[in-house]
Design a protein around this motif. Structure first.
Motif, PDB file in Angstrom:
ATOM      1  N   ALA A 142       1.445   0.754 -12.238  1.00 57.00           N
ATOM      2  CA  ALA A 142       2.790   0.724 -11.915  1.00 57.00           C
ATOM      3  C   ALA A 142       3.304  -0.625 -11.355  1.00 57.00           C
ATOM      4  CB  ALA A 142       3.250   2.110 -11.088  1.00 57.00           C
ATOM      5  N   ALA A 143       4.703  -0.844 -11.943  1.00 56.54           N
ATOM      6  CA  ALA A 143       5.313  -1.922 -11.325  1.00 56.54           C
ATOM      7  C   ALA A 143       6.805  -1.643 -10.936  1.00 56.54           C
ATOM      8  CB  ALA A 143       5.342  -3.301 -12.302  1.00 56.54           C
ATOM      9  N   PHE A 144       7.363  -2.185  -9.957  1.00 59.96           N
ATOM     10  CA  PHE A 144       8.864  -1.765  -9.597  1.00 59.96           C
ATOM     11  C   PHE A 144       9.614  -2.748  -9.363  1.00 59.96           C
ATOM     12  CE2 PHE A 144       5.653   1.431  -8.476  1.00 59.96           C
ATOM     13  CZ  PHE A 144       6.031   2.572  -8.908  1.00 59.96           C
ATOM     14  N   ALA A 145      10.767  -2.750  -9.948  1.00 60.01           N
ATOM     15  CA  ALA A 145      11.820  -3.905  -9.420  1.00 60.01           C
ATOM     16  C   ALA A 145      13.005  -3.135  -8.796  1.00 60.01           C
ATOM     17  CB  ALA A 145      12.301  -4.501 -10.623  1.00 60.01           C
ATOM     18  N   TRP A 146      13.543  -3.848  -7.673  1.00 59.18           N
ATOM     19  CA  TRP A 146      14.667  -3.352  -6.841  1.00 59.18           C
ATOM     20  C   TRP A 146      16.023  -3.380  -7.560  1.00 59.18           C
ATOM     21  CZ3 TRP A 146      15.477  -0.134  -2.978  1.00 59.18           C
ATOM     22  CH2 TRP A 146      16.464   0.201  -2.314  1.00 59.18           C
ATOM     23  N   ASP A 147      16.848  -2.161  -7.832  1.00 57.99           N
ATOM     24  CA  ASP A 147      18.153  -2.331  -8.325  1.00 57.99           C
ATOM     25  C   ASP A 147      19.059  -2.446  -7.336  1.00 57.99           C
ATOM     26  OD1 ASP A 147      20.240  -1.393  -9.473  1.00 57.99           O
ATOM     27  OD2 ASP A 147      19.245  -0.292 -11.212  1.00 57.99           O
ATOM     28  N   THR A 148      19.748  -3.603  -7.346  1.00 57.22           N
ATOM     29  CA  THR A 148      20.784  -3.705  -6.180  1.00 57.22           C
ATOM     30  C   THR A 148      21.641  -3.038  -6.286  1.00 57.22           C
ATOM     31  OG1 THR A 148      21.418  -5.756  -7.405  1.00 57.22           O
ATOM     32  CG2 THR A 148      19.928  -6.378  -5.860  1.00 57.22           C
ATOM     33  N   VAL A 149      22.270  -2.390  -7.317  1.00 52.22           N
ATOM     34  CA  VAL A 149      23.623  -1.682  -7.685  1.00 52.22           C
ATOM     35  C   VAL A 149      23.119  -0.394  -7.381  1.00 52.22           C
ATOM     36  CG1 VAL A 149      24.870  -0.921  -9.485  1.00 52.22           C
ATOM     37  CG2 VAL A 149      24.426  -3.309  -9.690  1.00 52.22           C
ATOM     38  N   GLU A 150      22.053   0.305  -7.972  1.00 55.35           N
ATOM     39  CA  GLU A 150      21.931   1.438  -7.629  1.00 55.35           C
ATOM     40  C   GLU A 150      21.205   1.820  -6.221  1.00 55.35           C
ATOM     41  OE1 GLU A 150      22.352   4.326  -9.151  1.00 55.35           O
ATOM     42  OE2 GLU A 150      23.305   3.417 -10.935  1.00 55.35           O
ATOM     43  N   SER A 197      17.881   1.262  -5.388  1.00 55.43           N
ATOM     44  CA  SER A 197      16.776   2.174  -5.404  1.00 55.43           C
ATOM     45  C   SER A 197      15.644   1.391  -6.303  1.00 55.43           C
ATOM     46  CB  SER A 197      16.689   3.391  -6.186  1.00 55.43           C
ATOM     47  OG  SER A 197      17.314   3.218  -7.407  1.00 55.43           O
ATOM     48  N   TRP A 198      14.258   1.754  -6.082  1.00 57.50           N
ATOM     49  CA  TRP A 198      13.399   1.272  -7.067  1.00 57.50           C
ATOM     50  C   TRP A 198      13.285   1.736  -8.302  1.00 57.50           C
ATOM     51  CZ3 TRP A 198      10.933  -3.201  -5.359  1.00 57.50           C
ATOM     52  CH2 TRP A 198      10.967  -3.440  -4.140  1.00 57.50           C
ATOM     53  N   LYS A 199      13.326   0.924  -9.288  1.00 55.91           N
ATOM     54  CA  LYS A 199      12.935   1.435 -10.699  1.00 55.91           C
ATOM     55  C   LYS A 199      11.753   0.966 -11.309  1.00 55.91           C
ATOM     56  CE  LYS A 199      17.151   3.327 -11.012  1.00 55.91           C
ATOM     57  NZ  LYS A 199      18.272   2.724 -11.877  1.00 55.91           N
ATOM     58  N   ARG A 200      11.098   1.923 -12.069  1.00 49.71           N
ATOM     59  CA  ARG A 200       9.830   1.603 -12.630  1.00 49.71           C
ATOM     60  C   ARG A 200       9.849   0.672 -13.768  1.00 49.71           C
ATOM     61  NH1 ARG A 200       4.323   5.129 -14.201  1.00 49.71           N
ATOM     62  NH2 ARG A 200       3.008   3.226 -14.896  1.00 49.71           N
ATOM     63  N   VAL A 201       9.262  -0.384 -13.754  1.00 49.43           N
ATOM     64  CA  VAL A 201       9.122  -1.425 -14.853  1.00 49.43           C
ATOM     65  C   VAL A 201       7.974  -1.430 -15.798  1.00 49.43           C
ATOM     66  CG1 VAL A 201       9.327  -3.755 -15.407  1.00 49.43           C
ATOM     67  CG2 VAL A 201      10.575  -3.044 -13.557  1.00 49.43           C
ATOM     68  N   ASP A 236       0.700  -1.179  -0.070  1.00 53.88           N
ATOM     69  CA  ASP A 236      -0.097   0.019   0.069  1.00 53.88           C
ATOM     70  C   ASP A 236       0.820   1.269  -0.040  1.00 53.88           C
ATOM     71  OD1 ASP A 236      -2.193   1.819   0.085  1.00 53.88           O
ATOM     72  OD2 ASP A 236      -2.673   1.392   2.294  1.00 53.88           O
ATOM     73  N   PHE A 237       0.959   1.783  -1.045  1.00 55.18           N
ATOM     74  CA  PHE A 237       1.881   3.186  -1.272  1.00 55.18           C
ATOM     75  C   PHE A 237       1.163   4.188  -2.472  1.00 55.18           C
ATOM     76  CE2 PHE A 237       3.924   0.004  -3.950  1.00 55.18           C
ATOM     77  CZ  PHE A 237       4.378   0.722  -4.956  1.00 55.18           C
ATOM     78  N   ASP A 238       1.510   5.253  -2.565  1.00 56.47           N
ATOM     79  CA  ASP A 238       1.027   6.058  -3.328  1.00 56.47           C
ATOM     80  C   ASP A 238       2.430   6.677  -4.257  1.00 56.47           C
ATOM     81  OD1 ASP A 238      -1.652   6.126  -2.892  1.00 56.47           O
ATOM     82  OD2 ASP A 238      -1.120   7.473  -1.144  1.00 56.47           O
ATOM     83  N   GLY A 239       1.966   7.060  -5.431  1.00 51.02           N
ATOM     84  CA  GLY A 239       3.048   7.907  -6.313  1.00 51.02           C
ATOM     85  C   GLY A 239       3.936   6.771  -6.812  1.00 51.02           C
ATOM     86  N   MET A 240       4.956   7.225  -7.201  1.00 45.93           N
ATOM     87  CA  MET A 240       6.139   6.432  -7.989  1.00 45.93           C
ATOM     88  C   MET A 240       7.379   6.520  -6.976  1.00 45.93           C
ATOM     89  SD  MET A 240       4.773   5.679 -10.594  1.00 45.93           S
ATOM     90  CE  MET A 240       3.133   5.794 -11.535  1.00 45.93           C
ATOM     91  N   ARG A 241       7.458   6.432  -5.752  1.00 47.19           N
ATOM     92  CA  ARG A 241       8.571   6.432  -5.081  1.00 47.19           C
ATOM     93  C   ARG A 241       8.237   5.367  -3.829  1.00 47.19           C
ATOM     94  NH1 ARG A 241      12.495   9.866  -5.759  1.00 47.19           N
ATOM     95  NH2 ARG A 241      13.421   9.796  -3.605  1.00 47.19           N
ATOM     96  N   PRO A 242       8.138   4.213  -4.167  1.00 46.09           N
ATOM     97  CA  PRO A 242       7.846   3.313  -2.922  1.00 46.09           C
ATOM     98  C   PRO A 242       8.958   3.097  -1.982  1.00 46.09           C
ATOM     99  CG  PRO A 242       8.372   2.038  -4.899  1.00 46.09           C
ATOM    100  CD  PRO A 242       8.371   3.499  -5.336  1.00 46.09           C
ATOM    101  N   GLU A 243       8.639   3.093  -0.937  1.00 44.65           N
ATOM    102  CA  GLU A 243       9.717   3.154   0.114  1.00 44.65           C
ATOM    103  C   GLU A 243       9.321   1.701   0.986  1.00 44.65           C
ATOM    104  OE1 GLU A 243      10.070   6.128   2.864  1.00 44.65           O
ATOM    105  OE2 GLU A 243      10.742   7.569   1.380  1.00 44.65           O
ATOM    106  N   GLN A 244       9.669   0.355   0.252  1.00 43.15           N
ATOM    107  CA  GLN A 244       9.275  -0.741   0.665  1.00 43.15           C
ATOM    108  C   GLN A 244      10.309  -1.933   0.667  1.00 43.15           C
ATOM    109  OE1 GLN A 244       5.916  -1.432   1.545  1.00 43.15           O
ATOM    110  NE2 GLN A 244       5.401   0.782   0.843  1.00 43.15           N
ATOM    111  N   SER A 245      10.292  -2.853   1.564  1.00 38.86           N
ATOM    112  CA  SER A 245      11.236  -3.837   1.607  1.00 38.86           C
ATOM    113  C   SER A 245      11.024  -5.017   0.934  1.00 38.86           C
ATOM    114  CB  SER A 245      11.073  -4.296   3.038  1.00 38.86           C
ATOM    115  OG  SER A 245       9.907  -4.984   3.501  1.00 38.86           O
ATOM    116  N   GLN A 246      11.853  -5.984   0.855  1.00 39.54           N
ATOM    117  CA  GLN A 246      11.736  -7.126   0.125  1.00 39.54           C
ATOM    118  C   GLN A 246      10.543  -8.005   0.581  1.00 39.54           C
ATOM    119  OE1 GLN A 246      13.429  -7.975  -3.065  1.00 39.54           O
ATOM    120  NE2 GLN A 246      13.618  -5.822  -2.614  1.00 39.54           N
TER     121      GLN A 246
END
Length: 789
Positions: free
Chosen positions: A499-507, A509-513, A465-475
């Motif tokens: 919207a769908a997001f994938a976690w970028d382990t290098v950066e 941060s969450w990236k929109r997919v 449950d989050f709004d917008g395009m900047r999720p602050e969520q755990s795995q």
């Protein structure tokens, strides 16, 4: 010593084991176990392994049992059965851990910390084979080598219901061939199980030569006599009223499903199970909707692969219960056709390959409890509706069905069909996968063709449950994960507002997919308000109602630049930590016997593994929690409570450790192996050494890689009682060819791979990593002496 018959009876509560089950527990492991459905193959294998490990101490039986299943619903039921058997046996058996590898944070370290113990690992072929190929689905790439090592060394692989494995079957055969070619620790072998097994399926390029000496265990006359009731149980076979063809499939198959629903309701009997098995998830969902509209008295359940683990667990429990007074109608996909201990008086099944039909028939009158039971096969006369099966296989099965009037197991024809052509894992492809770095474009080799050509979807989603395009969520936790096919998630994401997001382990941060950059094995975060899931139907693309968010833990996200293992409540001095890890390695060697030269190399690597933490960049990060005039600033630390990121992007202390070893380490035959084990102990610097694609350049044109600059200086460090002098770090080994430091890093690591093979090389690096985890845990729990405060 407990007799196996008594052992089996105590575990299962059954009066007696079948003779084939006793033979399996007393003889050398075969390659193949071909036993009709419903005669206890799972119990036979698990209890034979257990008896050999804890009663007879058979040296040819590996300590890890890896139970691989084609579908998630089978894995969860297998886990429940094994827990029940171990609990009933008690004693040493009850202490054996059982781990279900199904994704989520629970999978990452929970089962890897004790490589010296007996353990049972259960998972789907997607989860297990991807890890066996060093590309584990739904997990951090930095954990891939550990899971790879533990699954290939000291492991007995059991592949159940192989007729459903598709491309994974050939891959399993190739992996067995590679384990026989390269050395492994503690032995490893494979056992393939099925009621409909054809050994010609295993004639792969590397395993075919081994088939000549392969052995198979089948029923003998004593088995046949004892199993007579189940094998002869009557199951009248007839064509159903519904026909799926080009005409009836129009409008989401409205006519076909309407005809089917009418016949289901007309033959269903109170107090019994009626089971309906269709080949596509979408058809099962539509049929369930239609049946609900007609409001039968019977309980309605839907079973397929696209449920979250949370809902699927409830479904698994429900289908095991005795049917209610009005009975139960279960609509399912192939997810229920094998391994699930359920019996129906009336069974409807769509046309499929013959091997799959035989499995489905085993769900009808399974125990011979009905004098008469019925199977209705549903004809598919439309090639476009054949997937996931090949239409020629369907036509062959239809010809067989038209000549049968009863599906009693003892009368069913053998499986003779060929496995469909799939990708074959070649030796070079397999060795290339040992390098876990993404390519220069950021992508990895797609292994999905080696794992599955149809069936269970290879991508996972979860909702928060989050709004917008900047999720602050755990795995995700395991219970949140829902498997979804590539086509389904693409359909869901066609709506640009979803919207769908994938976690970028290098950066970090969450990236929109978007729909065009999804791939197998990915884990995507979805917004609950965007829908896509129904607790009764499972994943439904573009389904609008808000998705229920499940309770979850707040687990940390993996980031290349961060060192979560260095963030600890109790600060630990660097010298102490190096000694603790070396001691932890030696403790593992008390059980895991290694050649002396390899054991000494691993201990040396443990002593050196964190020497690079003396680097000023690392120390500045760890000491940021203390004031500048605090005496702690004068000491070298391995752990502290500091959570800041390093000032240099992508800084890796283990690279500094390895470069220090290259300068000062003993130039023995083990020199390069020790250097590799030091570098690889976090899984982030392994086979190749180059700067990250967007890594900031070092000043003055110096060489740089992973936050290390040419000429960086490590202060003196005490290692194992000896003082390592101040060291200027050099990066000559980045360059191809032979430089002042000798051959390049790539040359050295490729030579190590050739000398030791992939399985042992991964095993050695895994022992260093596990020792590091053990020591760190003991340090925080007071298990090691330290002078960090």
């Amino acid at each position: 010593m407990m007799d196996y018959s008594d052992f089996f009876k105590k575990a299962t509560e059954l009066e007696a084991a079948y003779p084939y089950q006793r033979r399996l527990a007393s003889q050398t492991w075969p390659e193949f176990l071909e036993i009709p459905t419903g005669l206890g193959k799972t119990a036979a294998v698990v209890l034979a392994w257990l008896y050999k490990r804890i009663i007879t101490h058979d040296p040819e039986t590996p300590r890890r049992l890896v139970y691989c299943l084609p579908m998630r619903v089978l894995a969860e039921q297998t886990e429940a059965n094994i827990h029940h058997w171990l609990h009933r046996l008690g004693g040493e058996a009850a202490e054996i851990p059982v781990h279900l590898l199904m994704g989520g944070e629970e999978d990452l370290q929970s089962w890897t910390l004790q490589p010296d113990r007996n353990a049972v690992l259960i998972g789907t072929q997607d989860m297990l084979l991807s890890r066996a190929l060093m590309r584990g689905y739904g997990m951090s790439r930095y954990q891939w080598p550990v899971h790879f090592a533990l699954l290939h060394n000291d492991a007995l692989w059991v592949f159940d219901e192989v007729q459903l494995m598709g491309a994974g079957l050939r891959t399993s055969a190739q992996l067995e061939a590679f384990r026989r070619e390269f050395n492994v620790h503690g032995g490893a072998r494979s056992l393939w199980l099925s009621a409909t097994l054809n050994t010609d399926w295993f004639k792969t390029v590397d395993f075919a030569p081994h088939l000549e000496n392969a052995t198979a265990l089948r029923l003998d006359e004593d088995d046949l006599r004892l199993a007579g009731r189940r094998l002869s149980a009557s199951k009248t076979l007839q064509a159903g009223n519904a026909l799926l063809n080009a005409e009836s499939k129009k409008g989401n198959g409205e006519k076909y499903l309407s005809d089917l629903a009418a016949q289901i309701l007309s033959v269903h009997e109170p107090g019994t199970n009626t089971l309906v098995i269709l080949n596509r998830v979408e058809r099962t969902q539509e049929l369930l909707r239609l049946l609900k509209k007609r409001k039968p008295d019977a309980e309605l359940l839907l079973v397929h692969a696209r449920f979250r683990a949370n809902e699927r667990k409830a479904l698994n429990q429900a289908i095991q219960h005795t049917p209610p007074p009005f009975g139960r109608i279960i609509v399912a996909t192939q997810a229920i056709e094998a391994g699930v201990d359920i019996s129906a008086k009336n069974l409807f099944t769509e046309l499929a390959s013959w091997s799959s039909l035989v499995q489905r028939f085993g769900r009808c009158n399974r125990y011979g409890e009905y004098a008469e039971a019925n199977i209705y096969w549903l004809n598919i006369d439309d090639e476009a509706s054949a997937p996931p099966y090949d239409y020629p296989d369907m036509k062959a099965a239809r010809g067989t069905l038209q000549n049968l009037t009863n599906a009693r197991l003892e009368a069913l024809p053998k499986t003779t069909g060929k496995q469909p052509a799939t990708d074959v894992l070649r030796r070079k492809d397999f060795l290339d996968l040992f390098n876990t770095d993404a390519d220069l474009t950021g992508f990895d080799t797609d292994i999905s063709g080696y794992i599955r050509d149809s069936g269970t979807p290879p991508l996972f989603v979860y909702w928060r449950d989050f709004d917008g395009m900047r999720p602050e969520q755990s795995q995700p936790d395991r219970a949140e994960l829902c498997p979804v096919s590539i086509s389904q998630i693409k359909s869901h994401l066609k709506n640009k507002d979803i919207a769908a997001f994938a976690w970028d382990t290098v950066e970090g941060s969450w990236k929109r997919v978007g729909p065009n950059n999804v791939f197998p094995g990915q884990t995507l975060l979805l917004r609950a308000q965007d829908g896509g899931y129904d607790n009764e139907l499972g994943f439904v693309a573009a389904h609008k109602p808000v998705v229920e968010v499940l309770p979850h833990r707040e687990a940390s996200n993996q980031v290349y630049q961060k060192d979560p293992d260095s963030i600890k409540t109790i600060p630990i001095l660097l010298e102490d930590h190096l000694c603790h890890v070396a001691a932890a390695v030696k403790q593992l060697f008390a059980v895991l016997q290694l050649p002396q030269d390899k054991a000494e190399a691993i201990v040396t690597a443990a002593f050196w593994h964190d020497a690079g933490k003396a680097h000023p960049i690392f120390q500045e990060t760890l000491k940021s929690i203390w004031n500048e005039d605090d005496p702690q600033q004068l000491r070298l630390w391995a752990k502290s409570a500091a959570t800041a990121r390093h000032k240099r992007r992508y800084f890796r202390h283990e690279l500094a450790s390895m470069l220090a070893w290259m300068v000062h380490g003993e130039k023995s035959p083990m020199h390069n192996l020790i250097a590799y084990l030091i570098a690889a102990h976090h899984g982030k610097v392994r086979m190749s050494l180059r700067a990250m694609p967007d890594e900031p350049e070092a000043p003055s044109g110096k060489r740089y890689a992973r936050g290390i600059y040419e000429g960086d200086v490590l202060p003196p460090v005490r290692i194992g009682g000896k003082m390592l002098p101040q060291t200027a770090l050099r990066l000559d080994v980045m360059e191809l060819g032979i430089g002042e430091m000798g051959p390049s890093w790539t040359h050295r690591t490729q030579k190590l791979l050739q000398e030791h093979g992939p399985f042992l090389l991964a095993w050695y690096e895994t022992l260093v990593r596990i020792a590091d985890w053990h020591a760190s845990e003991q340090e925080q729990n007071g298990g090691n002496e330290h002078n960090g405060q």
